[in-house]
Scaffold this motif. Structure first.
Motif, PDB file in Angstrom:
ATOM      1  N   LEU A 167       0.844  -0.973  -0.270  1.00 54.64           N
ATOM      2  CA  LEU A 167       0.064   0.066  -0.077  1.00 54.64           C
ATOM      3  C   LEU A 167       0.653   1.420  -0.034  1.00 54.64           C
ATOM      4  CD1 LEU A 167      -2.743  -0.875   2.353  1.00 54.64           C
ATOM      5  CD2 LEU A 167      -2.761  -1.047  -0.099  1.00 54.64           C
ATOM      6  N   LYS A 168       2.095   1.648   0.911  1.00 51.68           N
ATOM      7  CA  LYS A 168       2.821   2.445   0.793  1.00 51.68           C
ATOM      8  C   LYS A 168       3.618   2.380  -0.488  1.00 51.68           C
ATOM      9  CE  LYS A 168       3.818   3.496   5.877  1.00 51.68           C
ATOM     10  NZ  LYS A 168       2.439   2.783   6.273  1.00 51.68           N
ATOM     11  N   PHE A 170       2.600   1.765  -3.132  1.00 51.84           N
ATOM     12  CA  PHE A 170       1.213   2.350  -3.824  1.00 51.84           C
ATOM     13  C   PHE A 170       0.977   3.554  -4.643  1.00 51.84           C
ATOM     14  CE2 PHE A 170       0.061  -1.867  -5.361  1.00 51.84           C
ATOM     15  CZ  PHE A 170      -0.524  -1.091  -7.122  1.00 51.84           C
ATOM     16  N   ILE A 171       1.107   4.119  -2.588  1.00 52.75           N
ATOM     17  CA  ILE A 171       1.059   6.024  -2.399  1.00 52.75           C
ATOM     18  C   ILE A 171       2.039   6.511  -2.749  1.00 52.75           C
ATOM     19  CG2 ILE A 171       1.343   7.396  -0.168  1.00 52.75           C
ATOM     20  CD1 ILE A 171      -0.244   5.209   1.235  1.00 52.75           C
TER      21      ILE A 171
END
Lengths: 496, 166
Positions: A167-168, A170-171
């Motif tokens: 997720l990080k 993707f951020i």
């Protein structure tokens, strides 16, 4: 098409002492330039373009191509020893090369890099010489929808496979896309996120971003850690010779990555920066040691190094056969072809085949010289890892600031690099993917342009990204890249 | 078993960063509303993706009750050490700005020479002679590569430009 007489006369031209001297000098110079953080072939080649003007076309093209190759070689050295890729093409090399240097195996990593680059270079050249018509034909089938999906696949692969939280990552990638969209929109002329600043209207430049994210953030990390030298053991163990042999124990990795580099190089717009990450991540995914990638694994150096050198020759395929530059550097190379009154394409392959054969032969010789010269020079370059941080940090700052300033002589480029450095440091500290950020930043212009073109061609239908065979396959690959690691993780947890 | 209550002060640093990023993304989204459709579409899609993923990340961090980066920070460094790390980061950022100022004022050659000595001392290098030698080597390399070989335009320095007028 190619004749024995043609190769013999090409050898006669290349082996003239003046031309050999040029190849040798440019190889060594390119290695040195490539070692400088942020100075890539795209910066060096335009500076050398005027010098080729008075030369014969064959040696002139050899000079430009050798510079391209040697700067890429040199970029890998600083990626391994300083964790600061000299060029974007070597960014993925940092991931395992630098941990190897920190473990005192810098020499081995450099040997691996040299041999992988050598083999990758040869695979690329073989592709350039023998497969160019076939591969270039396939690249022609790529429409905007395919380019867009290829950019998305690049980001998905990187976010899903890079170390840390998906997720990080993707951020980080999302912000890379966003920062790249700062500035004038080419389709509408509207300045986006510029806040009235003339500098921001021109867009955030790539080189300060690379220097900041990689070179400057590393200075922050080095100083913040408070260690005295980069190498934990204080001296480098592991010989370059051992490293030169290692790639042959991983032949599958070596050739698979070379072919990935060649394939990506052929696609216009995709460059070594994408090739080295794609090869690295493919290897990280396929290897049984995938959880150890990023900790100093030889395969983690072989994959990006073989691919980025194969990509160089790959990028020349559409440039020479179709007149479509495979990337920024290939565009400069095409300028070199044109200032000598030559036209890429059918004419070049029929009327000036002798020049092409000379170019190919020159590149083969240069590949050997770079392997030998690089292995000798690198031994001395490897010593920088035992330099005190209090000397190394000011050196990187000075080189980074001068390199950033020298490109456009703009003070705000330096400010952008410093801001990117601080952002890069905090991204590393809190685990937001700096690498996905950079890859997305590089891919964003291609992605956005292709996205709009695809929608225009399909009259606004998003279905076009799924319905076209190649694009649909890329969509399926994106889904697989996201789903497979999650399923694997769940199965692993159940097993435990 | 009653669910564990989490107070705001217990939230890991990355959750606060996620909240700040969502706020930034929201602000930028509002800006895009004034853009023509073609210019706005791509950034809007990216911003929506950022908000969704960042919210998911914040939720996942709160749910798991741990923060990898934050945990490492808490176990390895006490607050004093963290403050010292931030001070070092500020020092390096200051040095970068200082080099730019030196380069513009003294020119690349003298600026690099002085900067390496000053920065080396600031970062704790003790041997004066080797520091001066290192400074000379770095300056010579910079001059050779950028000025002699690449023929790049580099600032001569306001000081020497001003002196040249007299």
């Amino acid at each position: 098409m190619y004749s024995l007489e043609g190769w013999v006369s090409a050898a006669a031209i290349v082996f003239q002492w003046q031309n050999m001297a040029i190849i040798l000098a440019i190889s060594l110079l390119g290695l040195t330039i490539g070692f400088l953080p942020g100075i890539g072939p795209l910066t060096a080649m335009p500076l050398f373009l005027p010098i080729t003007y008075g030369m014969e076309p064959g040696p002139a093209l050899i000079m430009l191509a050798v510079l391209y190759m040697s700067v890429t070689y040199g970029g890998s050295l600083s990626a391994i020893l300083l964790n600061t890729p000299g060029t974007a093409a070597s960014a993925a090399t940092c991931l395992d090369g630098y941990p190897m240097a920190k473990q005192g195996r810098g020499g081995v990593a450099i040997g691996i890099s040299m041999m992988s680059s050598f083999v990758g270079g040869f695979v690329g050249l073989a592709g350039l010489i023998f497969l160019s018509p076939i591969i270039a034909d396939f690249a022609l089938k790529f429409q905007p929808a395919e380019y867009f999906m290829l950019a998305v696949l690049g980001l998905v692969l990187i976010a899903a496979s890079a170390r840390g939280s998906v997720l990080k990552n993707f951020i980080g990638g999302g912000f890379g896309f966003l920062v790249s969209s700062v500035g004038m929109d080419l389709m509408t002329g509207k300045a986006r996120f510029a806040f009235g600043s003339t500098f921001l209207k021109g867009g955030i430049p790539l080189v300060p971003m690379i220097i900041g994210l990689f070179a400057f953030s590393e200075v922050f990390v080095l100083v913040a850690k408070g260690e005295e030298t980069i190498s934990e053991k204080g001296e480098l163990s592991g010989s370059i010779m051992d490293g030169l042999k290692l790639p042959f124990r991983h032949l599958r990795t070596l050739f698979r990555s070379s072919l990935i580099g060649l394939g990506i190089g052929v696609i216009p717009g995709e460059g070594s920066a994408v090739a080295n990450f794609t090869a690295y991540l493919t290897e990280a995914r396929l290897s049984p040691k995938s959880d150890r990638f990023g900790t100093g694994l030889p395969e983690g150096v072989i994959a990006p190094e073989a691919s980025n050198n194969a990509c160089i020759a790959g990028a020349l395929i559409p440039t020479l056969t179709l007149g479509i530059p495979g990337g920024g550097v290939a565009a400069v190379f095409m300028g070199g072809i044109m200032i000598h009154g030559l036209n890429p394409g059918f004419e070049l392959f029929t009327c000036h085949l002798d020049i092409l054969t000379t170019l190919y032969f020159g590149l083969i010789v240069a590949n050997f010289l770079l392997l030998i010269g690089g292995s000798i020079l690198s031994r001395h370059a490897a010593r920088v890892t035992v330099l005190p941080i209090s000397i190394l940090a000011p050196s990187i700052i000075a080189l980074g600031v001068i390199s950033t300033y020298a490109i456009r002589t703009q003070a705000l480029d330096v400010v952008a690099a410093i801001v990117a450095g601080i952002a890069g440091y905090f991204m590393k500290r809190y685990g937001y993917g700096a690498i996905p950020f950079l890859v997305a930043f590089i891919l964003a212009p291609i992605a956005e342009r292709s996205f709009h073109q695809a929608l225009l061609l399909s009259e606004g239908s998003y279905w076009t990204f799924v319905s076209r065979p190649i694009s649909g396959t890329l969509v399926a690959l994106c889904v697989l890249a996201l789903v497979v690691p999650a399923v694997k993780k769940r199965l692993k947890n159940r097993g435990a | 078993m009653s669910p564990k209550k989490i107070s705001l002060s217990d939230l890991p640093t990355t959750v606060w960063i996620d909240v700040a990023l969502i706020a930034v993304a929201g602000f930028l989204f509002v800006l895009t509303l004034d853009y023509p459709r073609m210019a706005a579409l791509f950034p809007q899609l990216v911003l929506v993706m950022i908000v969704a993923v960042t919210a998911a990340d914040a939720l996942a961090t709160v749910r798991s009750g741990r923060d990898e980066a934050g945990d490492a920070e808490a176990s390895d460094e006490d607050r004093g050490a963290a403050r010292q790390t931030h001070r070092k980061v500020a020092l390096v950022a200051g040095l970068m700005v200082l080099f730019y100022v030196f380069m513009m004022f003294f020119g690349v050659v003298l600026g690099t020479l002085l900067f390496v000595i000053l920065a080396g001392k600031a970062l704790g290098y003790r041997h004066k002679v080797s520091l001066v030698l290192a400074s000379l080597v770095i300056t010579a390399s910079v001059y050779l590569i950028f000025q002699v070989i690449m023929k790049t335009y580099l600032p001569e320095g306001y000081l020497f430009t001003a002196l040249g007028r007299y």
